[in-house]
Motif scaffolding. Structure first.
Motif, mmCIF file in Angstrom:
data_model
loop_
_atom_site.group_PDB
_atom_site.id
_atom_site.type_symbol
_atom_site.label_atom_id
_atom_site.label_comp_id
_atom_site.label_asym_id
_atom_site.label_seq_id
_atom_site.Cartn_x
_atom_site.Cartn_y
_atom_site.Cartn_z
ATOM 1 N N ASN A 1 -7.668 -29.822 -15.261
ATOM 2 C CA ASN A 1 -7.261 -29.130 -13.925
ATOM 3 C C ASN A 1 -6.462 -28.071 -14.335
ATOM 4 O O ASN A 1 -5.671 -27.556 -13.301
ATOM 5 C CB ASN A 1 -6.304 -30.347 -13.140
ATOM 6 N N SER A 2 -6.552 -27.412 -15.568
ATOM 7 C CA SER A 2 -5.629 -26.165 -15.640
ATOM 8 C C SER A 2 -6.010 -24.949 -14.778
ATOM 9 O O SER A 2 -5.161 -24.281 -14.670
ATOM 10 C CB SER A 2 -5.528 -25.910 -17.158
ATOM 11 N N SER A 3 -7.340 -24.791 -14.534
ATOM 12 C CA SER A 3 -7.632 -23.638 -13.673
ATOM 13 C C SER A 3 -7.020 -23.602 -12.411
ATOM 14 O O SER A 3 -6.711 -22.407 -11.917
ATOM 15 C CB SER A 3 -9.199 -23.375 -13.853
ATOM 16 N N ILE A 4 -6.826 -24.693 -11.695
ATOM 17 C CA ILE A 4 -6.094 -24.692 -10.408
ATOM 18 C C ILE A 4 -4.630 -24.221 -10.733
ATOM 19 O O ILE A 4 -4.239 -23.346 -9.707
ATOM 20 C CB ILE A 4 -6.119 -26.016 -10.027
ATOM 21 N N TYR A 5 -3.924 -24.759 -11.597
ATOM 22 C CA TYR A 5 -2.635 -24.326 -11.744
ATOM 23 C C TYR A 5 -2.268 -22.952 -12.334
ATOM 24 O O TYR A 5 -1.400 -22.206 -11.732
ATOM 25 C CB TYR A 5 -2.033 -25.473 -12.584
ATOM 26 N N VAL A 6 -3.316 -22.390 -13.216
ATOM 27 C CA VAL A 6 -3.147 -21.263 -13.840
ATOM 28 C C VAL A 6 -3.474 -20.138 -12.505
ATOM 29 O O VAL A 6 -2.737 -18.980 -12.472
ATOM 30 C CB VAL A 6 -3.986 -20.958 -14.842
ATOM 31 N N ARG A 7 -4.354 -20.482 -11.638
ATOM 32 C CA ARG A 7 -4.718 -19.424 -10.598
ATOM 33 C C ARG A 7 -3.589 -19.490 -9.609
ATOM 34 O O ARG A 7 -3.186 -18.567 -9.119
ATOM 35 C CB ARG A 7 -5.890 -20.185 -9.833
ATOM 36 N N ALA A 8 -2.886 -20.804 -9.423
ATOM 37 C CA ALA A 8 -1.769 -20.773 -8.459
ATOM 38 C C ALA A 8 -0.397 -20.054 -9.063
ATOM 39 O O ALA A 8 0.030 -19.111 -8.409
ATOM 40 C CB ALA A 8 -1.252 -22.193 -8.302
ATOM 41 N N LEU A 9 -0.336 -20.131 -10.454
ATOM 42 C CA LEU A 9 0.601 -19.121 -11.194
ATOM 43 C C LEU A 9 0.436 -17.929 -11.196
ATOM 44 O O LEU A 9 1.051 -16.774 -10.750
ATOM 45 C CB LEU A 9 0.938 -19.682 -12.656
ATOM 46 N N ALA A 10 -0.921 -17.429 -11.210
ATOM 47 C CA ALA A 10 -1.343 -16.169 -10.976
ATOM 48 C C ALA A 10 -1.132 -15.301 -9.795
ATOM 49 O O ALA A 10 -0.604 -14.263 -9.657
ATOM 50 C CB ALA A 10 -2.812 -15.899 -11.332
ATOM 51 N N THR A 11 -1.138 -16.148 -8.614
ATOM 52 C CA THR A 11 -1.102 -15.991 -7.267
ATOM 53 C C THR A 11 0.523 -15.711 -7.191
ATOM 54 O O THR A 11 0.595 -14.696 -6.423
ATOM 55 C CB THR A 11 -1.446 -16.954 -6.138
ATOM 56 N N LEU A 12 1.363 -16.426 -7.616
ATOM 57 C CA LEU A 12 2.708 -16.460 -7.411
ATOM 58 C C LEU A 12 3.117 -15.227 -8.177
ATOM 59 O O LEU A 12 3.925 -14.246 -7.785
ATOM 60 C CB LEU A 12 3.390 -17.678 -7.941
ATOM 61 N N ALA A 13 2.826 -14.765 -9.330
ATOM 62 C CA ALA A 13 2.915 -13.513 -9.954
ATOM 63 C C ALA A 13 2.556 -12.209 -9.323
ATOM 64 O O ALA A 13 3.392 -11.489 -9.099
ATOM 65 C CB ALA A 13 2.479 -13.679 -11.293
ATOM 66 N N GLN A 14 1.367 -12.453 -8.599
ATOM 67 C CA GLN A 14 0.830 -11.247 -8.120
ATOM 68 C C GLN A 14 1.555 -10.869 -6.666
ATOM 69 O O GLN A 14 1.634 -9.837 -6.343
ATOM 70 C CB GLN A 14 -1.000 -11.442 -7.773
#
Length: 94
Positions: A73-86
């Motif tokens: 399930n890492s891609s879901i969480y990494v994508r969410a972290l990326a969105t927060l960083a952006q």
């Protein structure tokens, strides 16, 4: 666990932007950036724990592992972290 196409650096240390407040809610949490006036929703408690624990770990990868985010399930969480960083909710902690 790898950084997805988002370009989020899992091997970097991250934290909430100093102008961001996190307010826990029954569904997860609200993030409000006082500088940009943006509002973000964290829709599950694991994501809230992950975001709150980022400064306690040497990098985002270690924070994910500590939050039991695994390869399945890492891609879901990494994508969410990326969105927060952006959206400047998260910043690198140098």
């Amino acid at each position: 666990m790898s950084a997805v196409a988002s370009g989020f650096e899992l091997d970097a240390r991250w934290r909430l932007h100093p102008q961001v407040a996190l307010r826990p809610e029954p569904f997860g949490a609200l993030l409000y950036h006082f500088g940009t006036r943006k509002l973000s929703f964290l829709k599950n408690k694991k994501m809230v724990s992950l975001v709150q624990s980022l400064p306690e770990h040497p990098d985002a990868r270690a924070a994910c592992l500590a939050a039991d985010v695994d390869d399945s399930n890492s891609s879901i969480y990494v994508r969410a972290l990326a969105t927060l960083a952006q959206s400047h909710m998260l910043v690198r902690d140098e």
